[in-house]
Scaffold this motif. Structure first.
Motif, PDB file in Angstrom:
ATOM      1  N   ASP A   1       1.024  -1.163  -0.203  1.00 13.42           N
ATOM      2  CA  ASP A   1      -0.045   0.043   0.087  1.00 13.42           C
ATOM      3  C   ASP A   1       0.911   1.358   0.079  1.00 13.42           C
ATOM      4  O   ASP A   1       0.308   2.296   0.153  1.00 13.42           O
ATOM      5  CB  ASP A   1      -0.857   0.091   0.985  1.00 13.42           C
ATOM      6  N   GLY A   2       2.041   0.939  -0.158  1.00 15.34           N
ATOM      7  CA  GLY A   2       2.971   2.308  -0.340  1.00 15.34           C
ATOM      8  C   GLY A   2       3.037   3.227   0.827  1.00 15.34           C
ATOM      9  O   GLY A   2       3.147   2.556   2.060  1.00 15.34           O
ATOM     10  N   ILE A   3       3.178   4.559   0.733  1.00 12.83           N
ATOM     11  CA  ILE A   3       3.761   5.288   1.738  1.00 12.83           C
ATOM     12  C   ILE A   3       2.439   5.474   2.867  1.00 12.83           C
ATOM     13  O   ILE A   3       2.789   5.569   3.855  1.00 12.83           O
ATOM     14  CB  ILE A   3       4.075   6.683   1.300  1.00 12.83           C
ATOM     15  N   GLU A   4       1.389   4.978   2.317  1.00  3.27           N
ATOM     16  CA  GLU A   4       0.349   5.308   3.317  1.00  3.27           C
ATOM     17  C   GLU A   4      -0.008   4.111   4.483  1.00  3.27           C
ATOM     18  O   GLU A   4      -0.350   4.377   5.327  1.00  3.27           O
ATOM     19  CB  GLU A   4      -1.129   5.204   2.551  1.00  3.27           C
ATOM     20  N   GLY A   5       0.790   3.171   4.056  1.00  2.00           N
ATOM     21  CA  GLY A   5       1.012   1.949   5.156  1.00  2.00           C
ATOM     22  C   GLY A   5       2.002   2.437   6.210  1.00  2.00           C
ATOM     23  O   GLY A   5       2.399   1.567   6.924  1.00  2.00           O
ATOM     24  N   LEU A   6       2.845   3.303   5.914  1.00  2.28           N
ATOM     25  CA  LEU A   6       4.134   3.497   6.758  1.00  2.28           C
ATOM     26  C   LEU A   6       3.505   4.537   7.954  1.00  2.28           C
ATOM     27  O   LEU A   6       2.839   5.219   7.825  1.00  2.28           O
ATOM     28  CB  LEU A   6       5.214   4.274   5.944  1.00  2.28           C
ATOM     29  N   THR A   7       4.548   4.394   8.914  1.00  2.45           N
ATOM     30  CA  THR A   7       4.579   5.430  10.195  1.00  2.45           C
ATOM     31  C   THR A   7       4.992   6.681   9.742  1.00  2.45           C
ATOM     32  O   THR A   7       5.490   7.018   8.675  1.00  2.45           O
ATOM     33  CB  THR A   7       5.426   5.003  11.258  1.00  2.45           C
ATOM     34  N   GLN A   8       4.827   7.797  10.444  1.00  4.97           N
ATOM     35  CA  GLN A   8       5.192   8.994   9.971  1.00  4.97           C
ATOM     36  C   GLN A   8       6.718   9.300  10.147  1.00  4.97           C
ATOM     37  O   GLN A   8       7.251  10.011   9.279  1.00  4.97           O
ATOM     38  CB  GLN A   8       4.659  10.024  11.014  1.00  4.97           C
ATOM     39  N   GLN A   9       7.290   8.580  10.779  1.00  5.53           N
ATOM     40  CA  GLN A   9       8.752   8.540  11.171  1.00  5.53           C
ATOM     41  C   GLN A   9       9.240   7.981   9.559  1.00  5.53           C
ATOM     42  O   GLN A   9      10.180   8.611   9.249  1.00  5.53           O
ATOM     43  CB  GLN A   9       9.162   7.583  12.185  1.00  5.53           C
ATOM     44  N   ALA A  10       8.767   6.815   9.314  1.00  6.46           N
ATOM     45  CA  ALA A  10       9.258   6.205   7.924  1.00  6.46           C
ATOM     46  C   ALA A  10       9.013   7.282   6.763  1.00  6.46           C
ATOM     47  O   ALA A  10       9.805   7.593   5.701  1.00  6.46           O
ATOM     48  CB  ALA A  10       8.532   5.019   7.534  1.00  6.46           C
ATOM     49  N   VAL A  11       7.795   8.006   6.836  1.00  5.55           N
ATOM     50  CA  VAL A  11       7.423   8.883   5.718  1.00  5.55           C
ATOM     51  C   VAL A  11       8.439   9.979   5.931  1.00  5.55           C
ATOM     52  O   VAL A  11       9.044  10.716   4.927  1.00  5.55           O
ATOM     53  CB  VAL A  11       5.918   9.543   5.893  1.00  5.55           C
ATOM     54  N   ASP A  12       8.826  10.509   7.016  1.00  4.49           N
ATOM     55  CA  ASP A  12       9.675  11.855   7.067  1.00  4.49           C
ATOM     56  C   ASP A  12      11.274  11.286   6.640  1.00  4.49           C
ATOM     57  O   ASP A  12      11.829  12.074   5.931  1.00  4.49           O
ATOM     58  CB  ASP A  12       9.862  12.146   8.529  1.00  4.49           C
ATOM     59  N   LEU A  13      11.610   9.951   6.722  1.00  4.84           N
ATOM     60  CA  LEU A  13      12.863   9.600   6.645  1.00  4.84           C
ATOM     61  C   LEU A  13      13.054   9.618   4.915  1.00  4.84           C
ATOM     62  O   LEU A  13      13.817  10.088   4.165  1.00  4.84           O
ATOM     63  CB  LEU A  13      13.176   8.175   7.002  1.00  4.84           C
TER      64      LEU A  13
END
Length: 472
Positions: free
Chosen positions: A58-70
């Protein structure tokens, strides 16, 4: 058993890489140096390290905010073409912190990946670097390989849920003691041998070894005591989970993205391996039917070999195996004494039936199984030249004492003990009987191949107490 399928709606999660993992040679690791960084908290996009992030379908929507910021903070974003395309198709991924963020597609093979990652590590202008991979990068994944080849200090890892973990969750079974393997990196023969003795199994199949082929191979080896689950396309809209017997699974086709789980049927004994190449003694443990759930009480092959040697058997010896279990010691003693007699005494009905079946399989006609409790069960038996006593609990001390009085002069007694609880007591008892017992502690460690490293897995120690009765 009829198969059943269901399709729950859940977040999309990927399957880990199944690419064959081999050593990488010639990497410029010596020029990279040792990289160290102290963090105040959490994982940050570091200028001198590569951050490996597990990502789902599901791509970036399935990640934590920490992972998105990285990911947004990376100057270089690295991953397979599939993951790069998935991020490109997700609107929130089009807002990187660095307008000139580069997206680099990794090659399909792990050796090529390691070389490209090594180049990135030695290129400060391309940092911070984030590498995308599927699921848990350290579970049969890219991160495990890269850390072994290039060094752990060059990476930070932020995992996603493993598809193996998700598959066990789907069928609501724990996986903490399951045998987990990947058919892309292990031979079929090795996997089948491990499955034969396992309670639970999780398998990443491959394009060459599909769930149907694995099920058929297990059936051909007489391994038919598992309920099978094939979990396809986990987390995607077309997720499907198929449950059935191995016979059911062997006749079906499945998608490439699947995890196969095997759950052993309750109270079913191990099936013995094929008898081709059968030995006179020292046969592998899986050649014998063993009781469930008491498996593990069989005298291990290496311990059995030493015990038989210490019993000092001749071709015409009379032998007792007291507490024979499923009969591995008695059967091999019978094969070593073709002109003698072996009496296998067992009080547990289930183990006695396995003993009878194992004796039939090995064709040991000079072995007599006896269902009963010692010492009453041996009252009418001829005095033995050798006695093997295997057992636990307080009763073993009394059995050894009673057996010693029946042993012929110059005969040999071997007692196997799993712990120190009664070792000293039995040793002192035999000294009181004018014996000079010897104590052997046997420590075994078996080699296990994990990725490209050979590791040793220690078995529980076993004790043998050996005594010779003085001749009159």
């Amino acid at each position: 058993m009829c198969t059943s399928r269901w399709s729950p709606t859940t977040p999309t999660l990927p399957r880990e890489s199944r690419t064959s993992q081999r050593p990488v040679r010639g990497l410029p690791t010596s020029d990279l140096g040792r990289l160290t960084t102290t963090h105040a908290s959490g994982i940050e996009p570091l200028s001198d390290k590569i951050t490996i992030i597990g990502i789902g379908d599901d791509g970036i929507e399935g990640l934590t905010q920490q992972a998105v910021d990285l990911i947004r903070g990376a100057r270089t974003l690295v991953g397979s073409q599939r993951l790069i395309d998935k991020l490109s198709a997700t609107s929130s991924a089009d807002q990187p912190k660095h307008p000139d963020q580069q997206r680099v597609t990794l090659p399909a093979d792990l050796e090529g990946t390691a070389r490209q990652v090594a180049d990135l590590l030695s290129s400060p202008s391309k940092h911070p670097v984030v590498l995308l991979t599927g699921g848990d990068p350290l579970f049969y994944g890219t991160a495990r390989f890269l850390c072994e080849q290039l060094g752990k200090d060059h990476f930070e890892v932020l995992p996603h849920v493993s598809s193996m973990q998700l598959a066990f969750a789907r069928i609501k079974e724990s996986w903490d003691e399951a045998y987990l393997t990947n058919l892309a990196t292990q031979t079929m023969g090795k996997v089948v041998d491990r499955i034969r003795l396992a309670e639970k199994v999780g398998v990443f199949t491959s394009d060459e070894v599909t769930p149907s082929k694995l099920a058929q191979t297990l059936l051909e080896q007489g391994i038919d005591y598992f309920t099978a689950y094939v979990c396809e396309n986990l987390g995607s809209p077309d997720e499907r989970i198929t449950r059935g017997s191995l016979q059911d699974i062997a006749g079906q086709s499945f998608g490439n993205l699947n995890v196969m789980i095997l759950i052993r049927l309750p109270n079913t004994p191990d099936r013995p391996a094929g008898m081709q190449g059968r030995r006179v003694f020292g046969n592998p443990d899986d050649c014998f039917l063993q009781s469930q759930p008491k498996r593990g009480l069989l005298t291990q092959c290496e311990v059995r070999v030493i015990a038989l040697a210490e019993m000092d058997l001749g071709p015409n010896s009379i032998t007792w195996d007291v507490g024979a279990g499923s009969g591995s010691v008695a059967i091999e003693a019978a094969q070593l004494t073709p002109g003698g007699q072996v009496f296998a005494i067992e009080m547990d009905v289930e183990d006695y039936n396995l003993l009878v079946e194992n004796a039939r399989t090995f064709g040991t006609t000079n072995l007599t199984p006896i269902l009963g409790e010692a010492p009453q069960a041996w009252q009418e038996l001829p005095d033995p030249h050798a006695i093997f006593v295997g057992g636990t609990g307080r009763a073993v001390v009394g059995l050894v004492d009673a057996a010693w009085h029946r042993l012929q002069p110059a005969g040999r007694l071997v007692v196997q003990l799993a712990g120190l609880d009664h070792l000293t007591t039995v040793e002192q008892l035999l000294r009181q009987r004018d014996a000079d017992p010897r104590v052997l502690m046997i420590n075994l460690a078996r080699g296990q191949r994990q990725m490209d490293a050979l590791r040793l897995e220690a078995a529980n120690p076993s004790f043998l107490l050996v005594a010779t009765k003085q001749a009159d």
